[in-house]
Write a protein that holds these residues in place. Structure first.
Motif, PDB file in Angstrom:
ATOM      1  N   THR A 157     -14.145  74.778  93.595  1.00 52.10           N
ATOM      2  CA  THR A 157     -13.478  73.890  94.535  1.00 52.10           C
ATOM      3  C   THR A 157     -12.233  73.352  93.850  1.00 52.10           C
ATOM      4  OG1 THR A 157     -15.563  73.319  95.600  1.00 52.10           O
ATOM      5  CG2 THR A 157     -13.725  71.812  95.948  1.00 52.10           C
ATOM      6  N   ALA A 158     -11.082  73.588  94.491  1.00 52.57           N
ATOM      7  CA  ALA A 158      -9.797  73.176  93.933  1.00 52.57           C
ATOM      8  C   ALA A 158      -9.234  72.024  94.738  1.00 52.57           C
ATOM      9  CB  ALA A 158      -8.834  74.359  93.938  1.00 52.57           C
ATOM     10  N   ILE A 159      -8.897  70.940  94.038  1.00 58.20           N
ATOM     11  CA  ILE A 159      -8.365  69.733  94.668  1.00 58.20           C
ATOM     12  C   ILE A 159      -6.972  69.483  94.092  1.00 58.20           C
ATOM     13  CG2 ILE A 159      -8.715  67.256  95.008  1.00 58.20           C
ATOM     14  CD1 ILE A 159     -11.755  67.880  94.482  1.00 58.20           C
TER      15      ILE A 159
ATOM     16  N   ASN B  89      -1.510  66.471  95.913  1.00 61.79           N
ATOM     17  CA  ASN B  89      -0.764  66.263  97.155  1.00 61.79           C
ATOM     18  C   ASN B  89      -0.846  67.506  98.037  1.00 61.79           C
ATOM     19  OD1 ASN B  89       1.521  68.083  96.464  1.00 61.79           O
ATOM     20  ND2 ASN B  89       1.892  66.542  94.873  1.00 61.79           N
ATOM     21  N   THR B  90      -0.421  67.362  99.266  1.00 57.00           N
ATOM     22  CA  THR B  90      -0.524  68.440 100.248  1.00 57.00           C
ATOM     23  C   THR B  90       0.315  69.651  99.863  1.00 57.00           C
ATOM     24  OG1 THR B  90      -0.900  66.803 101.977  1.00 57.00           O
ATOM     25  CG2 THR B  90      -0.281  68.992 102.705  1.00 57.00           C
ATOM     26  N   LEU B  91       1.518  69.428  99.361  1.00 54.82           N
ATOM     27  CA  LEU B  91       2.387  70.544  98.984  1.00 54.82           C
ATOM     28  C   LEU B  91       1.746  71.408  97.906  1.00 54.82           C
ATOM     29  CD1 LEU B  91       5.006  72.070  99.307  1.00 54.82           C
ATOM     30  CD2 LEU B  91       6.055  70.490  97.659  1.00 54.82           C
ATOM     31  N   LEU B  92       1.123  70.781  96.941  1.00 54.98           N
ATOM     32  CA  LEU B  92       0.454  71.526  95.876  1.00 54.98           C
ATOM     33  C   LEU B  92      -0.723  72.331  96.427  1.00 54.98           C
ATOM     34  CD1 LEU B  92       0.381  72.185  92.897  1.00 54.98           C
ATOM     35  CD2 LEU B  92      -0.883  70.069  92.502  1.00 54.98           C
ATOM     36  N   LEU B  93      -1.459  71.744  97.354  1.00 55.22           N
ATOM     37  CA  LEU B  93      -2.580  72.461  97.984  1.00 55.22           C
ATOM     38  C   LEU B  93      -2.060  73.666  98.774  1.00 55.22           C
ATOM     39  CD1 LEU B  93      -5.699  72.116  98.173  1.00 55.22           C
ATOM     40  CD2 LEU B  93      -5.313  71.047 100.391  1.00 55.22           C
ATOM     41  N   LEU B  94      -0.959  73.485  99.487  1.00 56.47           N
ATOM     42  CA  LEU B  94      -0.349  74.588 100.241  1.00 56.47           C
ATOM     43  C   LEU B  94       0.138  75.696  99.318  1.00 56.47           C
ATOM     44  CD1 LEU B  94       1.660  72.603 102.938  1.00 56.47           C
ATOM     45  CD2 LEU B  94      -0.324  74.074 103.331  1.00 56.47           C
ATOM     46  N   ARG B  95       0.745  75.334  98.205  1.00 58.32           N
ATOM     47  CA  ARG B  95       1.205  76.338  97.248  1.00 58.32           C
ATOM     48  C   ARG B  95       0.026  77.143  96.708  1.00 58.32           C
ATOM     49  NH1 ARG B  95       3.847  74.341  92.508  1.00 58.32           N
ATOM     50  NH2 ARG B  95       4.543  76.473  92.198  1.00 58.32           N
TER      51      ARG B  95
ATOM     52  N   VAL C  41      -9.858  84.245  86.310  1.00 58.36           N
ATOM     53  CA  VAL C  41      -8.407  84.432  86.393  1.00 58.36           C
ATOM     54  C   VAL C  41      -7.814  83.508  87.448  1.00 58.36           C
ATOM     55  CG1 VAL C  41      -6.574  86.083  86.979  1.00 58.36           C
ATOM     56  CG2 VAL C  41      -8.503  86.804  85.538  1.00 58.36           C
ATOM     57  N   LEU C  42      -8.461  83.423  88.622  1.00 61.86           N
ATOM     58  CA  LEU C  42      -7.956  82.554  89.681  1.00 61.86           C
ATOM     59  C   LEU C  42      -8.108  81.086  89.303  1.00 61.86           C
ATOM     60  CD1 LEU C  42      -9.175  84.478  92.846  1.00 61.86           C
ATOM     61  CD2 LEU C  42      -6.902  84.465  91.803  1.00 61.86           C
ATOM     62  N   ARG C  43      -9.170  80.773  88.595  1.00 58.31           N
ATOM     63  CA  ARG C  43      -9.341  79.382  88.132  1.00 58.31           C
ATOM     64  C   ARG C  43      -8.185  78.996  87.215  1.00 58.31           C
ATOM     65  NH1 ARG C  43     -14.544  76.155  86.279  1.00 58.31           N
ATOM     66  NH2 ARG C  43     -13.464  74.227  85.750  1.00 58.31           N
ATOM     67  N   THR C  44      -7.858  79.863  86.275  1.00 62.48           N
ATOM     68  CA  THR C  44      -6.742  79.592  85.362  1.00 62.48           C
ATOM     69  C   THR C  44      -5.438  79.433  86.132  1.00 62.48           C
ATOM     70  OG1 THR C  44      -7.842  80.770  83.564  1.00 62.48           O
ATOM     71  CG2 THR C  44      -5.448  80.500  83.381  1.00 62.48           C
ATOM     72  N   MET C  45      -5.191  80.292  87.108  1.00 62.30           N
ATOM     73  CA  MET C  45      -3.980  80.198  87.914  1.00 62.30           C
ATOM     74  C   MET C  45      -3.907  78.845  88.626  1.00 62.30           C
ATOM     75  SD  MET C  45      -2.848  82.269  91.340  1.00 62.30           S
ATOM     76  CE  MET C  45      -4.018  81.322  92.311  1.00 62.30           C
ATOM     77  N   LEU C  46      -5.017  78.434  89.258  1.00 55.51           N
ATOM     78  CA  LEU C  46      -5.039  77.163  89.982  1.00 55.51           C
ATOM     79  C   LEU C  46      -4.809  75.985  89.037  1.00 55.51           C
ATOM     80  CD1 LEU C  46      -8.005  77.927  92.386  1.00 55.51           C
ATOM     81  CD2 LEU C  46      -5.594  77.652  93.034  1.00 55.51           C
ATOM     82  N   GLU C  47      -5.425  76.032  87.868  1.00 60.20           N
ATOM     83  CA  GLU C  47      -5.236  74.957  86.897  1.00 60.20           C
ATOM     84  C   GLU C  47      -3.789  74.920  86.395  1.00 60.20           C
ATOM     85  OE1 GLU C  47      -9.824  74.607  85.250  1.00 60.20           O
ATOM     86  OE2 GLU C  47      -8.423  75.920  84.182  1.00 60.20           O
ATOM     87  N   GLN C  48      -3.178  76.082  86.205  1.00 61.20           N
ATOM     88  CA  GLN C  48      -1.784  76.130  85.768  1.00 61.20           C
ATOM     89  C   GLN C  48      -0.843  75.608  86.855  1.00 61.20           C
ATOM     90  OE1 GLN C  48      -1.235  80.170  84.408  1.00 61.20           O
ATOM     91  NE2 GLN C  48      -2.098  79.719  82.397  1.00 61.20           N
ATOM     92  N   LEU C  49      -1.256  75.741  88.113  1.00 56.92           N
ATOM     93  CA  LEU C  49      -0.468  75.181  89.216  1.00 56.92           C
ATOM     94  C   LEU C  49      -0.613  73.659  89.287  1.00 56.92           C
ATOM     95  CD1 LEU C  49      -1.146  77.784  92.060  1.00 56.92           C
ATOM     96  CD2 LEU C  49       1.066  77.285  90.994  1.00 56.92           C
ATOM     97  N   GLY C  50      -1.613  73.112  88.588  1.00 53.85           N
ATOM     98  CA  GLY C  50      -1.797  71.670  88.557  1.00 53.85           C
ATOM     99  C   GLY C  50      -2.954  71.154  89.381  1.00 53.85           C
TER     100      GLY C  50
END
Length: 144
Positions: free
Chosen positions: A78-80, A83-89, A115-124
């Motif tokens: 679960t990725a939280i 802000n909304t823009l970050l969730l949309l990205r 791999v996707l977890r790392t990507m999401l964490e790198q996005l913030g």
């Protein structure tokens, strides 16, 4: 054989014979053999492309048994976002990878993938492992 009745929300007036707890992937199978928690064997034969939802009611071909579908808790990420823009990205980047994603206004949920977890964490995004029901989007051409 079971046939799908109209989609119903959980209703305390419906008397079900038993429940069938299924993962998100299992709820997309139109032909499969399942065993309920109490040992009943269910042969599912639904129209191709049918997706079952938590609370749906199935009826056997003799109209003698009603079976309630339960979304079975399963491992997910679960990725939280802050802000909304970050969730949309994040949703955009997951969509580019064509992975099943549950989209809500507050979080994105997907099957575990390092791999996707790392990507999401790198996005913030904050990413946590959970064991909860998973209901991914059906896609642009799915029935909602």
């Amino acid at each position: 054989m079971l046939t799908l009745t109209q989609r119903k929300l959980p209703d305390s007036n419906i008397v079900v014979t038993f429940t069938l707890s299924l993962t998100a992937e299992e709820r997309t199978r139109s032909r499969h053999r399942f065993t309920t928690e109490d040992g009943n064997v269910v042969f599912l034969r639904l129209p191709r492309g049918t997706v079952l939802y938590d609370g749906d009611i199935l009826e056997d071909e003799n109209q003698t048994s009603l079976i309630r579908i339960i979304a079975k808790p399963e491992p997910v990420l679960t990725a939280i976002a802050a802000n909304t823009l970050l969730l949309l990205r994040a949703a955009y980047h997951l969509g580019n990878r064509h992975v099943p994603v549950e989209v809500t206004p507050n979080y994105l949920r997907l099957s575990p993938d390092s791999v996707l977890r790392t990507m999401l964490e790198q996005l913030g995004l904050e990413v946590k492992e959970e064991l909860v029901p998973f209901q991914p989007e059906l896609g642009a051409y799915g029935h909602h």
